[in-house]
Scaffold this motif. Structure first.
Motif, mmCIF file in Angstrom:
data_model
loop_
_atom_site.group_PDB
_atom_site.id
_atom_site.type_symbol
_atom_site.label_atom_id
_atom_site.label_comp_id
_atom_site.label_asym_id
_atom_site.label_seq_id
_atom_site.Cartn_x
_atom_site.Cartn_y
_atom_site.Cartn_z
ATOM 1 N N ALA A 121 -83.100 90.589 1.337
ATOM 2 C CA ALA A 121 -82.096 90.903 2.470
ATOM 3 C C ALA A 121 -80.613 90.988 1.940
ATOM 4 O O ALA A 121 -79.856 91.595 2.644
ATOM 5 N N PHE A 122 -80.474 90.252 0.922
ATOM 6 C CA PHE A 122 -78.955 90.265 0.126
ATOM 7 C C PHE A 122 -78.595 91.714 -0.260
ATOM 8 O O PHE A 122 -77.342 91.984 -0.312
ATOM 9 N N PHE A 123 -79.510 92.333 -0.547
ATOM 10 C CA PHE A 123 -79.165 93.982 -0.993
ATOM 11 C C PHE A 123 -78.326 94.791 -0.208
ATOM 12 O O PHE A 123 -77.710 95.665 -0.492
ATOM 13 N N LEU A 124 -78.633 94.523 1.242
ATOM 14 C CA LEU A 124 -77.990 95.294 2.232
ATOM 15 C C LEU A 124 -76.475 95.132 2.281
ATOM 16 O O LEU A 124 -75.559 96.123 2.217
ATOM 17 N N PRO A 125 -75.920 93.792 2.570
ATOM 18 C CA PRO A 125 -74.628 93.340 2.358
ATOM 19 C C PRO A 125 -74.074 93.858 1.235
ATOM 20 O O PRO A 125 -72.826 94.104 0.871
ATOM 21 N N TYR A 126 -74.729 93.774 0.015
ATOM 22 C CA TYR A 126 -74.479 94.038 -1.340
ATOM 23 C C TYR A 126 -73.915 95.420 -1.534
ATOM 24 O O TYR A 126 -72.851 95.891 -1.998
ATOM 25 N N ILE A 127 -74.854 96.287 -1.065
ATOM 26 C CA ILE A 127 -74.727 97.847 -1.066
ATOM 27 C C ILE A 127 -73.523 98.142 -0.144
ATOM 28 O O ILE A 127 -72.663 98.926 -0.547
ATOM 29 N N VAL A 128 -73.206 97.566 0.917
ATOM 30 C CA VAL A 128 -72.387 97.977 1.857
ATOM 31 C C VAL A 128 -70.947 97.215 1.305
ATOM 32 O O VAL A 128 -70.035 97.989 1.351
ATOM 33 N N ALA A 129 -70.956 96.470 0.564
ATOM 34 C CA ALA A 129 -69.699 95.923 -0.406
ATOM 35 C C ALA A 129 -69.300 96.782 -1.093
ATOM 36 O O ALA A 129 -67.966 96.928 -1.556
ATOM 37 N N LEU A 130 -70.228 97.387 -1.988
ATOM 38 C CA LEU A 130 -70.156 98.197 -3.049
ATOM 39 C C LEU A 130 -69.105 99.468 -2.644
ATOM 40 O O LEU A 130 -68.332 99.888 -3.167
ATOM 41 N N PHE A 131 -69.755 99.986 -1.323
ATOM 42 C CA PHE A 131 -69.229 101.198 -0.853
ATOM 43 C C PHE A 131 -67.709 101.135 -0.014
ATOM 44 O O PHE A 131 -66.942 101.819 -0.080
ATOM 45 N N VAL A 184 -62.592 112.129 -1.612
ATOM 46 C CA VAL A 184 -62.523 110.978 -0.657
ATOM 47 C C VAL A 184 -61.885 111.493 0.685
ATOM 48 O O VAL A 184 -60.961 111.755 0.526
ATOM 49 N N GLY A 185 -62.503 111.095 1.946
ATOM 50 C CA GLY A 185 -61.736 111.615 3.177
ATOM 51 C C GLY A 185 -61.008 110.660 3.650
ATOM 52 O O GLY A 185 -60.662 109.397 3.117
ATOM 53 N N LYS A 186 -60.625 110.448 4.890
ATOM 54 C CA LYS A 186 -59.871 109.412 5.694
ATOM 55 C C LYS A 186 -60.467 108.300 5.731
ATOM 56 O O LYS A 186 -59.760 107.147 5.826
ATOM 57 N N ILE A 187 -61.727 108.190 5.593
ATOM 58 C CA ILE A 187 -62.415 106.707 5.600
ATOM 59 C C ILE A 187 -62.049 106.000 4.700
ATOM 60 O O ILE A 187 -61.776 104.612 4.908
ATOM 61 N N PHE A 188 -61.428 106.380 3.430
ATOM 62 C CA PHE A 188 -60.860 105.839 2.404
ATOM 63 C C PHE A 188 -59.575 104.858 2.908
ATOM 64 O O PHE A 188 -59.404 103.868 2.476
ATOM 65 N N ASN A 189 -58.895 105.773 3.803
ATOM 66 C CA ASN A 189 -57.544 104.935 4.048
ATOM 67 C C ASN A 189 -57.982 103.891 5.105
ATOM 68 O O ASN A 189 -57.353 102.749 5.143
ATOM 69 N N PHE A 190 -58.877 104.112 6.001
ATOM 70 C CA PHE A 190 -59.202 103.092 7.085
ATOM 71 C C PHE A 190 -60.048 101.841 6.138
ATOM 72 O O PHE A 190 -59.389 100.806 6.474
ATOM 73 N N LEU A 191 -60.717 102.020 5.253
ATOM 74 C CA LEU A 191 -61.255 101.151 4.460
ATOM 75 C C LEU A 191 -60.157 100.063 3.889
ATOM 76 O O LEU A 191 -60.087 98.746 3.792
ATOM 77 N N LEU A 192 -59.246 100.577 3.092
ATOM 78 C CA LEU A 192 -58.351 99.897 2.228
ATOM 79 C C LEU A 192 -57.344 99.313 3.229
ATOM 80 O O LEU A 192 -56.545 98.323 3.011
ATOM 81 N N LYS A 193 -56.869 100.079 4.411
ATOM 82 C CA LYS A 193 -55.871 99.367 5.174
ATOM 83 C C LYS A 193 -56.503 98.325 6.178
ATOM 84 O O LYS A 193 -55.658 97.464 6.613
ATOM 85 N N TYR A 194 -57.789 98.260 6.665
ATOM 86 C CA TYR A 194 -58.065 97.534 7.473
ATOM 87 C C TYR A 194 -59.392 96.612 7.162
ATOM 88 O O TYR A 194 -59.349 95.392 7.048
ATOM 89 N N LEU A 195 -60.385 97.363 6.796
ATOM 90 C CA LEU A 195 -61.704 96.592 6.451
ATOM 91 C C LEU A 195 -61.862 95.789 5.298
ATOM 92 O O LEU A 195 -62.026 94.551 5.520
#
Length: 508
Positions: A42-52, A433-444
């Motif tokens: 189950a750890f692999f799901l958050p691990y993969i999410v964290a990678l991206f 990389v699209g605008k999602i890149f901006n959202f990730l680094l500014k917020y998430l």
């Protein structure tokens, strides 16, 4: 006239260097046991999410911004505002401190390489009882202040080899030193670890270990601490926010593909995490099956590499010569993993200092190596290796690195502009990389790193309060060697920050 900045000789050499920097000894035990403790499969799901959502965006940011400023962390932060240069100096203090204790761990790999050759030729028979040899090397002590316990002549002697290796490679520069070494070390490391993984899978009892590692506990998936652990693992294992990848990015060619390079670096490191996980738990499964011990019998740190694996190697074959040769190859593999990371740490500080000070690379690297060796000598004491090392590692890793990553992400995203980073990264990249890149680094990403920092601080404070009432010696150890190290980092960062730049051109 300013000296023209060196560039990587080839993209392949750069990738090998960056992957080698990210892969280190910590991958071998940190990832497997993070997964084991945090829900298995189950750890692999958050691990993969964290990678991206964290590792890849931050890797793109550091490569792109490093290439843009053509400098190390200090120059990179100074261009955001003169007062922010101090953050860059604090960043590059991290690898200097880490190298001091990391080199003593690498030196054990060198010791075991020599011991393995001795085993192969019948000089010393040690693989069936490595705990006794390990005890002889690292000794013991009554606590972090027990310097009367002595110093390990083995650690002190062999750590010289590690520092000579660091010095020799980094003093020769990027293309002739780091890149040339990485082209040999990194692919060799990957091939050897894959070979050890394949061998570990065929051991009797390997499935016991793999079931322990991969069986998912989905009840834990909604626990926020699992997600914090996953983000922490991904963040720390990719060598971000300590000046390494900004320095490596500063040597990139103008028309190189940054986005693909970032993906390759992160996924190569993640692949090594998984390969290490399979190798470690297959081996532990074998030992549990054949020795009747528990999965936690060998600890979750260096004991895995330096106690469990020699036992496993000794049972692969009854031929003493082959046992020794296989052991030599395994510990040579660990030595390569450690050295490829340590040269990147040395380059992180070197790149920052060379930008600001008028000093030759050879002289600078020599000075750092001497100071670093003296620091390693402190960790080669029995109190240093058995107690102080863990304290310093925990404080730097839990409180400084994640905090610096949070600050870096916010400053670059909001002051320099995350859209500029995205445009620059996409310019010569096949995959955009699209605008999602901006959202990730500014917020998430800042949100997740912020939660990690706060969680660590609360946990650390609770531990201090508990120790103050239960163990005064351990409490003082945390204060003196943990927070004391952080204070020293702040002091030296301030000293270097206040020094003048080498020319008025650089100052402006």
């Amino acid at each position: 006239m300013a000296e023209k900045r060196e560039v990587w000789g080839s993209r392949r050499g750069f990738i090998f260097a960056a992957v080698g920097a990210a892969i280190g000894l910590g991958n071998l035990w940190r990832f497997p046991f993070q997964a084991y403790r945090n829900g298995g499969g189950a750890f692999f799901l958050p691990y993969i999410v964290a990678l991206f959502t964290c590792a890849i965006p931050l890797m793109i940011l550091e490569y792109t911004y490093g290439r843009k400023v053509r400098g190390g962390s200090t120059k990179a932060f100074k261009l955001l505002g003169k007062k922010y240069e101090w953050i860059g100096w604090l960043q590059v203090m991290v690898p200097i401190i880490v190298m001091m204790f990391y080199s003593t761990i690498i030196s054990i790999s060198v010791i075991f390489m020599v011991w393995s050759l001795g085993h192969a030729f019948g000089i010393i028979n040690w693989m069936s009882d490595p705990g006794k040899i390990m005890g002889m090397i690292v000794g013991g002590g009554a606590g972090p202040f027990d310097f009367a316990a002595g110093i390990s002549k083995y650690l002190l002697g062999f750590v010289i080899i590690v520092w000579v290796g660091n010095w020799w490679i980094v003093k020769n520069g990027v293309s002739k030193g780091i890149e040339r070494a990485s082209k040999i070390f990194t692919p060799l490391l990957m091939v050897m670890m894959i070979a050890f993984m394949i061998n570990s899978i065929r051991l009797n009892g390997a499935t016991l270990g793999l079931n322990e590692l991969f069986t998912p506990d989905f009840n834990k998936i909604l626990n926020p601490s699992i997600w914090v652990a996953a983000y922490a693992q991904v963040f720390f294992s990719t060598t971000l926010a300590v000046g390494v990848m900004i320095a490596y990015g500063s040597y990139l060619g103008e028309d190189w593909d940054i986005v693909n390079s970032a993906f390759i670096t992160v996924f190569s490191n993640a692949s090594f995490d998984i390969i290490a996980g399979i190798t470690v738990f297959s081996t532990l499964g074998y030992l549990v099956h054949n020795m009747g011990v528990d999965f936690n019998s060998f600890g979750s740190g260096a004991g895995i590499a330096f106690i469990a694996f020699p036992i496993a190697v000794s049972t692969i074959t009854t031929n003493t010569f082959l046992q020794g040769i296989i052991g030599f190859l395994f510990f040579f593999c660990l030595f390569i993993a450690g050295l490829s990371s340590s040269i990147s740490m040395l380059e992180s500080f070197s790149a920052a200092a060379l930008d600001k000070f008028d000093i030759k690379r050879e002289r600078l690297v020599g000075i750092i190596s001497i100071v670093g060796f003296l620091g390693s000598a402190c960790f080669a004491t029995y109190a240093g290796f058995n107690y102080i090392l863990d304290i310093v590692d925990a404080h730097v890793g839990q409180y400084i690195i994640a905090t610096l990553g949070l600050i870096e992400t916010i400053l670059v995203s909001y002051i320099y502009g995350i859209e500029k980073i995205r445009v620059d990264a996409n310019e010569h990249s096949d995959f955009k990389v699209g605008k999602i890149f901006n959202f990730l680094l500014k917020y998430l990403t800042p949100a997740m790193l912020g939660i990690t920092v706060i969680t660590n601080l609360i946990g650390g404070f609770k531990k201090l309060v508990e120790l103050n009432t239960t163990d005064k010696v351990a409490f003082m150890g945390q204060i003196v060697f943990g927070w004391g190290t952080i204070l020293l980092m702040v002091i030296f960062a301030t000293i270097f920050f206040k020094k003048q730049w080498k020319s008025s051109k650089e100052e402006g």
